[in-house]
Design an enzyme around this catalytic site. Structure first.
Site, mmCIF file in Angstrom:
data_model
loop_
_atom_site.group_PDB
_atom_site.id
_atom_site.type_symbol
_atom_site.label_atom_id
_atom_site.label_comp_id
_atom_site.label_asym_id
_atom_site.label_seq_id
_atom_site.Cartn_x
_atom_site.Cartn_y
_atom_site.Cartn_z
ATOM 1 N N ARG A 339 0.863 -1.199 0.000
ATOM 2 C CA ARG A 339 0.000 0.000 0.000
ATOM 3 C C ARG A 339 0.893 1.241 0.000
ATOM 4 N NH1 ARG A 339 -5.288 -1.765 2.104
ATOM 5 N NH2 ARG A 339 -5.463 -3.763 1.025
ATOM 6 N N GLU A 341 0.564 4.155 0.894
ATOM 7 C CA GLU A 341 -0.130 5.190 1.664
ATOM 8 C C GLU A 341 0.887 5.871 2.558
ATOM 9 O OE1 GLU A 341 -4.064 3.105 3.121
ATOM 10 O OE2 GLU A 341 -2.336 1.962 3.772
ATOM 11 N N ARG A 347 -0.873 1.488 12.917
ATOM 12 C CA ARG A 347 -1.668 0.438 12.248
ATOM 13 C C ARG A 347 -1.230 0.166 10.825
ATOM 14 N NH1 ARG A 347 -4.868 4.216 13.377
ATOM 15 N NH2 ARG A 347 -5.662 4.491 11.270
ATOM 16 N N HIS A 348 -0.411 1.053 10.301
ATOM 17 C CA HIS A 348 -0.120 0.976 8.869
ATOM 18 C C HIS A 348 1.338 0.683 8.556
ATOM 19 C CE1 HIS A 348 -3.944 3.276 8.791
ATOM 20 N NE2 HIS A 348 -4.145 2.505 7.722
ATOM 21 N N GLU A 496 -9.839 -2.534 13.372
ATOM 22 C CA GLU A 496 -10.173 -3.386 12.234
ATOM 23 C C GLU A 496 -9.020 -4.325 11.886
ATOM 24 O OE1 GLU A 496 -10.688 -1.206 8.496
ATOM 25 O OE2 GLU A 496 -9.948 -3.038 7.564
ATOM 26 N N SER A 499 -11.443 -6.909 6.269
ATOM 27 C CA SER A 499 -12.570 -6.423 5.479
ATOM 28 C C SER A 499 -12.979 -7.547 4.551
ATOM 29 C CB SER A 499 -12.148 -5.252 4.598
ATOM 30 O OG SER A 499 -12.079 -4.107 5.368
ATOM 31 N N ARG A 550 -1.700 -7.033 12.063
ATOM 32 C CA ARG A 550 -2.642 -6.448 13.028
ATOM 33 C C ARG A 550 -3.201 -7.515 13.968
ATOM 34 N NH1 ARG A 550 -6.261 -1.909 9.881
ATOM 35 N NH2 ARG A 550 -4.525 -0.751 8.982
#
Ligand code: ATP
Length: 576
Positions: A339, A341, A347-348, A496, A499, A550
């Site tokens: 990712r 991002e 969390r990332h 989370e 998903s 996670r």
């Protein structure tokens, strides 16, 4: 019965002397021989005594002849120790008094007076043992020089030792193996540690002080006076930042807490596969290099690919669905997900490990939701059983409450709207007006997690029926209410971890939803995806993507996923 003594003269074959005169002569001779032998034995005894005294004197004087040189020093390609190898975790009473060999790291080393040294050796994880080495009066097998050399070994050096296993006078509190100690008779240095460790084991085994992971390679000097602490006293050592840990991978990874986290991580992977294998899933491998962004084009790493451009997969989504289209009823894969991002949060990461599954739906998409619940509960129960020791060790450094699970048959499944209602009615003031049509923020999710824990006594729950706007183009809308989707997220301690949902398997519906989401169904990569559903009838299906990092982090209530990854990749860190 003993044999009569053999006359030496007869034995040598000489003629026997005549009777009378001969007897007197032989008596005299025997006496003489006896006296001579006595004299010689006495001489030999005195010589041996002198030799031993001289050796002891030499050894005591130090710097003189070293009689133990063969028993210590640098390990070479010809160094061999014949004793049986022992593993610290398998040491038992039957080893007492036996000579064993061990290859391990020097966790601590110190002299005690001039003739004695103590070592702490660590084999793996936190399996450590106290070793004693004492110079003998004769200087063999341990000389004073040898004890001094051992006492001066640098921390984190790797050594091969030969020793006898003994019971210590009292249990050794600073070592995991507390009921035995090793009395060294040989010690060879295989690889030396540095003069000063950039990250000592004590600091490496403490909770991370700050999660600043800036990719700076500036070594951080250890605080004075902390290096010779035993790991059991590590609370007295200062802690280090994540950057210092990551810049010192060898020491970061040697810390028992990091090894325990890695063991929990691998157990989660195993439990995931184990459960799905038992439910007739088949494993497959998805590519990392792909021609089009799978999650709609944003946050994707691109790279030159000969004359074209390639992307790093943001998820194995399309490929899981191709497997279903390809005639598999249930599939899963485990692999890296990328990712792009610029999210600098606990969390990332820019690369993480996805545990992904996809399966045919026969009657209702809740078949998939229940399957995922099943695999997660199998993982949680499996960790409780198989990783007790690891979890205990991790909790001694990162304290956490037990992870609460729902009772069988009492799983908590709220719709997204019910979750928002709970927040509005019972959550903090700032969430009084949250809307059913907008995705939840992270603080909202955490507040809901706390409410669910209080109300239902579980740290694991599902939010179902996410709003249409919050889900990607391949998610099916609820046929009875197109404002929401047949899609869910799974949560652990209010965060989370997954998903998933039902996917669109009818090409016309897929095209319509792509358009609704502003994506051109004929664009490169997307057209090929839609064509798969045109090329053959594909059954209804659904699945989910779990972030392994996670799951491990939130199960253990760690402060960041960066601690659970072997080599975290973040916007600021690309090495080691
Ligand atoms: P978030 O909203 O937290 O950024 P997401 O909605 O983008 O996550 P999905 O695309 O649904 O996440 O990915 C599925 C799972 O993969 C997530 O539930 C999470 O466990 C994991 N995951 C997603 N992005 C990351 C990331 N950047 N780093 C670590 N794990 C991630």
């Amino acid at each position: 019965m003993s044999e009569p003594p053999v006359d030496p003269a007869q034995a040598s074959g000489a003629a026997p002397p005549a009777e009378g005169e001969g007897a007197a002569q032989s008596k005299k001779g025997a006496k003489k021989a006896e006296a001579k032998a006595k004299k010689e034995a006495e001489k030999a005894r005195k010589a041996a005594e002198r030799e031993a005294a001289a050796a002891a004197q030499k050894a005591a004087a130090g710097g003189n002849e070293d009689l133990a040189t063969d028993n210590y020093g640098a390990f070479t390609h010809t160094t061999r120790v014949a004793a049986d190898k022992v593993q610290l975790k398998r040491l038992g009473d039957d080893h007492i008094g036996k000579t064993v060999k061990l290859r391990a790291w020097v966790q601590n080393a110190r002299m005690q007076g001039a003739k004695m040294a103590f070592l702490e050796l660590r084999e793996e994880r936190n399996w450590s043992i106290q070793c004693v080495i004492v110079a003998t009066a004769e200087g063999k097998p341990v000389s004073k020089q040898m004890a001094k050399w051992v006492g001066a070994l640098r921390l984190e050096s790797y050594v091969l030792v030969e020793a006898t296993v003994q019971k210590p006078l009292e249990p050794v509190k600073s070592c995991r193996v507390s009921n035995y100690e090793l009395h060294l008779t040989k010690c060879y240095l295989i690889a030396s540690g540095p003069e000063v460790l950039p990250l000592g084991l004590n600091a490496a085994n403490r909770a991370i002080a700050s999660f600043e992971d800036e990719d700076s390679s500036q070594p951080q000097a250890p605080a004075e006076g902390v290096e010779n602490l035993s790991i059991a006293d590590s609370a007295a050592a200062p802690s280090a930042s994540l950057a210092t840990h990551l810049n010192n991978p060898a020491m970061h990874k040697r810390a028992p807490v990091q090894q325990a986290i890695a063991d929990v991580r691998m157990t989660v992977r195993k439990l995931f596969s184990e459960y799905l294998d038992s439910k007739d899933f088949v494993q497959f491998e998805a590519p990392c290099l792909i021609a089009a962004a799978s999650e709609g084009g944003a946050n994707v790493f691109s790279l030159p690919y000969f004359e074209k451009q390639a992307f790093l997969a943001q998820s194995p989504q399309f490929y899981k669905q191709f497997e279903i289209a390809g005639g598999r009823k249930r599939v899963y894969c485990i692999g890296p997900v990328f990712r792009a991002e610029n999210s600098n949060t606990p969390r990332h990461m820019t690369e993480f490990t996805g545990l992904d599954l996809e399966m045919e739906i026969e009657d209702h998409y809740h078949e998939v939701r229940d399957m995922i619940e099943g695999v997660m509960i199998h993982i949680f129960r499996g960790l409780e059983e198989r990783c007790k020791e690891e979890i205990e060790l991790i909790r001694s450094i990162y304290p956490s409450d037990d992870f609460l699970l729902p009772e069988p048959g009492k799983e908590v499944r709220l719709t997204f709207a019910e979750g928002q209602k709970l927040l509005r009615e019972e959550g903090p003031e700032e969430f009084r007006n949250v809307s059913d049509d907008e995705d939840m923020s992270t603080p909202q999710e955490k507040a809901l997690g706390a409410l669910v824990r209080k109300k239902f006594g579980t740290d694991f729950y599902v939010l179902d029926k996410f709003p249409e706007g919050a889900r990607p183009f391949y998610t099916i809308e609820d046929p009875e209410n197109p404002k929401v989707t047949n899609a869910y997220d799974f949560f652990m301690r209010g965060q989370e971890i997954l998903s998933g949902g039902q996917r669109i398997h009818i090409p016309e519906l897929l095209e319509a939803r792509l358009r609704k989401k502003g994506i051109d169904p004929t664009s490169s990569g997307i057209r090929e995806y839609v064509d798969v559903f045109r090329s053959a009838g594909v059954p209804p299906h659904g699945g989910g993507g779990i972030g392994l990092d996670r799951v491990v982090a939130w199960y253990l209530n760690l402060p960041s996923v960066h601690l659970t990854s072997y080599y975290p990749r973040t916007p600021k860190r690309l090495s080691p």
